[in-house]
Design an enzyme around this catalytic site. Structure first.
Site, short mmCIF file in Angstrom:
data_model
loop_
_atom_site.label_atom_id
_atom_site.label_comp_id
_atom_site.label_asym_id
_atom_site.label_seq_id
_atom_site.Cartn_x
_atom_site.Cartn_y
_atom_site.Cartn_z
N GLY A 2 0.79 -1.23 0.00
CA GLY A 2 0.00 0.00 0.00
C GLY A 2 0.82 1.28 0.00
O GLY A 2 0.37 2.29 0.53
N ASN A 12 1.47 3.16 -2.59
CA ASN A 12 0.75 4.14 -3.39
C ASN A 12 -0.47 4.67 -2.64
O ASN A 12 -0.81 5.86 -2.75
CB ASN A 12 0.32 3.53 -4.73
CG ASN A 12 1.42 3.60 -5.77
OD1 ASN A 12 1.94 4.67 -6.07
ND2 ASN A 12 1.79 2.46 -6.33
N LEU A 38 -3.60 -6.63 -7.87
CA LEU A 38 -3.14 -7.68 -8.78
C LEU A 38 -4.25 -8.65 -9.17
O LEU A 38 -3.98 -9.80 -9.48
CB LEU A 38 -1.98 -8.44 -8.12
CG LEU A 38 -0.79 -7.58 -7.70
CD1 LEU A 38 0.33 -8.46 -7.14
CD2 LEU A 38 -0.28 -6.74 -8.87
N ILE A 62 -9.95 -6.65 -12.91
CA ILE A 62 -11.23 -6.07 -12.58
C ILE A 62 -12.32 -6.70 -13.45
O ILE A 62 -12.18 -6.76 -14.67
CB ILE A 62 -11.19 -4.54 -12.80
CG1 ILE A 62 -10.11 -3.90 -11.93
CG2 ILE A 62 -12.55 -3.91 -12.49
CD1 ILE A 62 -10.28 -4.14 -10.45
N HIS A 64 0.48 1.78 -13.40
CA HIS A 64 1.27 0.66 -13.91
C HIS A 64 2.74 1.05 -13.93
O HIS A 64 3.08 2.16 -14.38
CB HIS A 64 0.82 0.27 -15.32
CG HIS A 64 1.54 -0.92 -15.85
ND1 HIS A 64 1.25 -2.21 -15.45
CD2 HIS A 64 2.56 -1.03 -16.76
CE1 HIS A 64 2.06 -3.05 -16.08
NE2 HIS A 64 2.87 -2.36 -16.87
N ASP A 97 -4.39 -3.12 -19.34
CA ASP A 97 -3.51 -1.95 -19.49
C ASP A 97 -3.72 -1.24 -20.82
O ASP A 97 -2.77 -0.72 -21.42
CB ASP A 97 -2.03 -2.37 -19.35
CG ASP A 97 -1.72 -3.00 -18.00
OD1 ASP A 97 -2.36 -2.60 -17.01
OD2 ASP A 97 -0.86 -3.88 -17.94
N GLU A 135 5.67 6.77 -9.52
CA GLU A 135 4.35 6.34 -9.05
C GLU A 135 3.78 7.23 -7.95
O GLU A 135 2.61 7.65 -8.03
CB GLU A 135 4.43 4.90 -8.54
CG GLU A 135 4.73 3.87 -9.61
CD GLU A 135 4.72 2.46 -9.06
OE1 GLU A 135 3.81 2.13 -8.27
OE2 GLU A 135 5.62 1.67 -9.40
#
Length: 215
Positions: free
Chosen positions: A12, A14, A91, A94, A110, A151, A181
């Site tokens: 976590g 990000n 990971l 969706i 990404h 992606d 990121e």
């Protein structure tokens, strides 16, 4: 106020960058209303708990089949009613029904410069391993909207990061996080929250004046 659900599989970092951005006033008009993880032991859930944010574990392992998981995941998102879903190192693919329910309202970070080193099989440390195997000199990170492809959604922002002699996948991963990121994702959320970007003919564009954004 932009209400966001953040989906994370691991540590976590990000997520933490988003939370720190909100606390520092760099991400404005934004509230994290829940954190979802497919991993009950994810540190991301601990980070959420420490901030008083609901943390939910929804794992494919806890459902009889993938279809049941897809329904459960989508139902949970719909129940939370977020304005934006943020995939911050999630990971799990969706479900298509979730993508449809939240069209143009799911974003992903990404760890490469899409369209390089992305798609099926390119996630986490594997991306950086492939970057080093190929011998490229520049990598980076990409924030993009999520569609039914892997992606393949419209790109919101990218930032390049140099590959240096002696890099290992772990060293490169850390540099990409720190230099790209953790900067790109909070900034993209702030742009969306404040109506600075919009989709024009399938591409993300900067909006001028007080034009309504994506949300």
């Amino acid at each position: 106020m932009l209400r966001i659900v953040v989906c994370v599989s691991g540590g976590g970092t990000n997520l933490q960058a988003i939370l720190d951005g909100i606390d520092a006033g760099k991400v404005t008009n934004t509230e994290v209303i829940a954190v979802i993880s497919n991993n009950a032991g994810a540190k991301a859930l601990q980070r959420a708990e420490e901030k008083g944010i609901p943390g939910i574990c929804i794992s494919p392992k806890n459902y009889e089949n993938r279809e049941a998981f897809n329904r459960g995941f989508t139902d949970e998102l719909c129940r939370r009613k977020p304005d934006l879903v943020v995939l911050a190192g999630f990971l799990v693919k969706i479900p298509d029904q979730a993508v449809a329910a939240f069209a143009n309202r799911i974003v992903n970070i990404h760890p490469s410069l899409i369209p390089s080193f992305c798609g099926v099989g390119y996630y986490g440390l594997k991306v950086h391993e492939k970057v080093l195997e190929r011998g490229v000199k520049v990598t980076g990170a990409t924030v993009h909207f999520v569609n039914e492809g892997m992606d393949e959604g419209p790109i919101i922002a990218q930032k390049a990061v140099a590959v240096e002699d002696g890099d290992t996948p772990e060293i490169l991963q850390k540099r990409v996080m720190e230099q790209a990121e953790w900067i790109l994702l909070p900034r993209a959320i702030d742009d969306i929250a404040n109506g600075r970007i919009g989709l024009v003919e399938g591409k993300v564009r900067r909006l001028q004046g007080n034009v309504t954004g994506l949300i």
